[in-house]
Design a protein around this motif. Structure first.
Motif, PDB file in Angstrom:
ATOM      1  N   GLU A 161       8.060  30.396 -67.600  1.00 55.01           N
ATOM      2  CA  GLU A 161       8.770  31.508 -67.939  1.00 55.01           C
ATOM      3  C   GLU A 161      10.141  31.516 -67.284  1.00 55.01           C
ATOM      4  O   GLU A 161      10.258  30.733 -66.152  1.00 55.01           O
ATOM      5  CB  GLU A 161       8.200  32.951 -67.651  1.00 55.01           C
ATOM      6  CG  GLU A 161       6.926  33.143 -68.527  1.00 55.01           C
ATOM      7  CD  GLU A 161       6.456  34.424 -68.282  1.00 55.01           C
ATOM      8  OE1 GLU A 161       6.859  35.281 -67.364  1.00 55.01           O
ATOM      9  OE2 GLU A 161       5.226  34.792 -68.881  1.00 55.01           O
ATOM     10  N   ALA A 162      11.250  31.767 -67.743  1.00 54.57           N
ATOM     11  CA  ALA A 162      12.590  31.684 -67.228  1.00 54.57           C
ATOM     12  C   ALA A 162      12.971  32.671 -66.015  1.00 54.57           C
ATOM     13  O   ALA A 162      12.534  33.821 -65.993  1.00 54.57           O
ATOM     14  CB  ALA A 162      13.778  32.164 -68.525  1.00 54.57           C
ATOM     15  N   GLY A 176      16.014  34.096 -64.181  1.00 57.27           N
ATOM     16  CA  GLY A 176      17.602  34.586 -64.460  1.00 57.27           C
ATOM     17  C   GLY A 176      18.067  35.192 -63.148  1.00 57.27           C
ATOM     18  O   GLY A 176      17.416  35.616 -62.419  1.00 57.27           O
ATOM     19  N   ARG A 216      20.333  31.472 -66.765  1.00 55.21           N
ATOM     20  CA  ARG A 216      19.191  30.895 -66.400  1.00 55.21           C
ATOM     21  C   ARG A 216      19.293  30.232 -65.090  1.00 55.21           C
ATOM     22  O   ARG A 216      20.451  29.576 -64.696  1.00 55.21           O
ATOM     23  CB  ARG A 216      19.143  29.848 -67.551  1.00 55.21           C
ATOM     24  CG  ARG A 216      17.542  29.071 -67.542  1.00 55.21           C
ATOM     25  CD  ARG A 216      17.417  28.461 -68.689  1.00 55.21           C
ATOM     26  NE  ARG A 216      17.757  28.778 -69.978  1.00 55.21           N
ATOM     27  CZ  ARG A 216      16.782  29.751 -70.621  1.00 55.21           C
ATOM     28  NH1 ARG A 216      15.474  29.869 -70.172  1.00 55.21           N
ATOM     29  NH2 ARG A 216      16.859  30.407 -71.854  1.00 55.21           N
ATOM     30  N   SER A 265      12.981  27.700 -64.104  1.00 54.95           N
ATOM     31  CA  SER A 265      11.664  28.158 -64.876  1.00 54.95           C
ATOM     32  C   SER A 265      10.421  28.202 -63.748  1.00 54.95           C
ATOM     33  O   SER A 265      10.784  27.401 -62.906  1.00 54.95           O
ATOM     34  CB  SER A 265      11.539  27.565 -66.070  1.00 54.95           C
ATOM     35  OG  SER A 265      11.061  26.008 -65.762  1.00 54.95           O
ATOM     36  N   ASP A 300       7.002  27.127 -59.004  1.00 53.28           N
ATOM     37  CA  ASP A 300       7.795  26.057 -59.916  1.00 53.28           C
ATOM     38  C   ASP A 300       7.572  24.727 -59.286  1.00 53.28           C
ATOM     39  O   ASP A 300       6.305  24.963 -58.339  1.00 53.28           O
ATOM     40  CB  ASP A 300       9.265  26.380 -60.048  1.00 53.28           C
ATOM     41  CG  ASP A 300      10.246  26.009 -58.614  1.00 53.28           C
ATOM     42  OD1 ASP A 300       9.447  25.708 -57.614  1.00 53.28           O
ATOM     43  OD2 ASP A 300      11.226  26.337 -58.639  1.00 53.28           O
ATOM     44  N   PHE A 340      19.971  33.540 -73.207  1.00 53.66           N
ATOM     45  CA  PHE A 340      18.289  33.646 -73.389  1.00 53.66           C
ATOM     46  C   PHE A 340      18.121  33.894 -74.881  1.00 53.66           C
ATOM     47  O   PHE A 340      19.012  35.027 -75.456  1.00 53.66           O
ATOM     48  CB  PHE A 340      17.623  34.860 -72.562  1.00 53.66           C
ATOM     49  CG  PHE A 340      17.844  34.268 -71.148  1.00 53.66           C
ATOM     50  CD1 PHE A 340      16.738  33.398 -70.451  1.00 53.66           C
ATOM     51  CD2 PHE A 340      18.696  34.956 -70.282  1.00 53.66           C
ATOM     52  CE1 PHE A 340      16.760  32.925 -69.237  1.00 53.66           C
ATOM     53  CE2 PHE A 340      18.936  34.302 -68.810  1.00 53.66           C
ATOM     54  CZ  PHE A 340      17.898  33.362 -68.364  1.00 53.66           C
ATOM     55  N   GLU A 369      12.833  36.429 -75.519  1.00 53.49           N
ATOM     56  CA  GLU A 369      12.288  35.473 -74.310  1.00 53.49           C
ATOM     57  C   GLU A 369      12.158  36.162 -73.063  1.00 53.49           C
ATOM     58  O   GLU A 369      12.976  37.148 -72.799  1.00 53.49           O
ATOM     59  CB  GLU A 369      13.559  34.444 -74.050  1.00 53.49           C
ATOM     60  CG  GLU A 369      13.155  33.190 -73.126  1.00 53.49           C
ATOM     61  CD  GLU A 369      14.095  32.203 -72.889  1.00 53.49           C
ATOM     62  OE1 GLU A 369      14.047  31.315 -71.972  1.00 53.49           O
ATOM     63  OE2 GLU A 369      15.088  32.108 -73.591  1.00 53.49           O
ATOM     64  N   VAL A 427      12.389  37.033 -69.131  1.00 48.30           N
ATOM     65  CA  VAL A 427      13.284  36.824 -68.088  1.00 48.30           C
ATOM     66  C   VAL A 427      12.824  37.351 -66.586  1.00 48.30           C
ATOM     67  O   VAL A 427      12.546  38.450 -66.768  1.00 48.30           O
ATOM     68  CB  VAL A 427      14.679  36.810 -68.431  1.00 48.30           C
ATOM     69  CG1 VAL A 427      15.507  36.437 -67.352  1.00 48.30           C
ATOM     70  CG2 VAL A 427      14.933  36.251 -69.593  1.00 48.30           C
TER      71      VAL A 427
END
Length: 164
Positions: free
Chosen positions: A22-23, A25, A45, A48, A58, A99, A103, A105
């Protein structure tokens, strides 16, 4: 201390390879030109990560989850509470930041100091409990062994219950 911080998260990363990320931000203020054109702040962004309960993992770091939202057009609505207006503004900021609609975030996340944790300290919701790494996954909840927490959460990601 019996648990190895790096080994626990290395094993988690290996198991998570098949799970979508998942992103992450970050909120940025517009530059001078954009501000003159009326463009407001946006969420851009910043990477992720895999969401594993309240942790974001990550390739080389672990974060404590902040706020989770989905990028969306806020539309024209009246809001009964100010918090709903703020959430709508954040969703729109994510859309302006590039995005995709819908999506997921994460914003407001915080990088955990795993070196401090390895040295016997605490890092966000992670701490030591009798020689074992533990996590407090709710502010008022009891400690849970981190190895069991990661195992359970990753198993749910790999094989979600029916209807989930």
């Amino acid at each position: 201390m019996t648990d190895d911080v790096e080994a626990l998260f290395a094993e988690a990363r290996t198991r998570l390879r098949a799970v979508p990320r998942e992103a992450l931000g970050e909120i940025t203020e517009p530059g001078r030109i954009r501000a003159l054109l009326g463009s407001g702040p946006r969420i851009v962004r910043a990477g992720s990560a895999w969401r594993v309960g309240i942790l974001l993992i990550d390739d080389d770091a672990v974060y404590e989850e902040g706020e989770v939202l989905r990028a969306a057009d806020p539309g024209r609505r009246g809001y009964a509470v100010e918090s709903a207006r703020r959430r709508a503004e954040l969703r729109a900021m994510a859309l302006r930041g590039g995005f995709a609609e819908g999506e997921t975030v994460h914003i407001g996340w915080r990088r955990l100091d795993l070196a401090s944790l390895s040295a016997g300290g605490s890092a966000g919701p992670l701490t030591w409990d009798g020689g074992r790494l533990a996590i407090r996954w709710t502010p008022t909840g009891a400690l849970m062994p981190l190895s069991a927490y990661l195992s359970e959460r990753i198993s749910l990601l790999l094989d979600p219950p029916a209807g989930a």
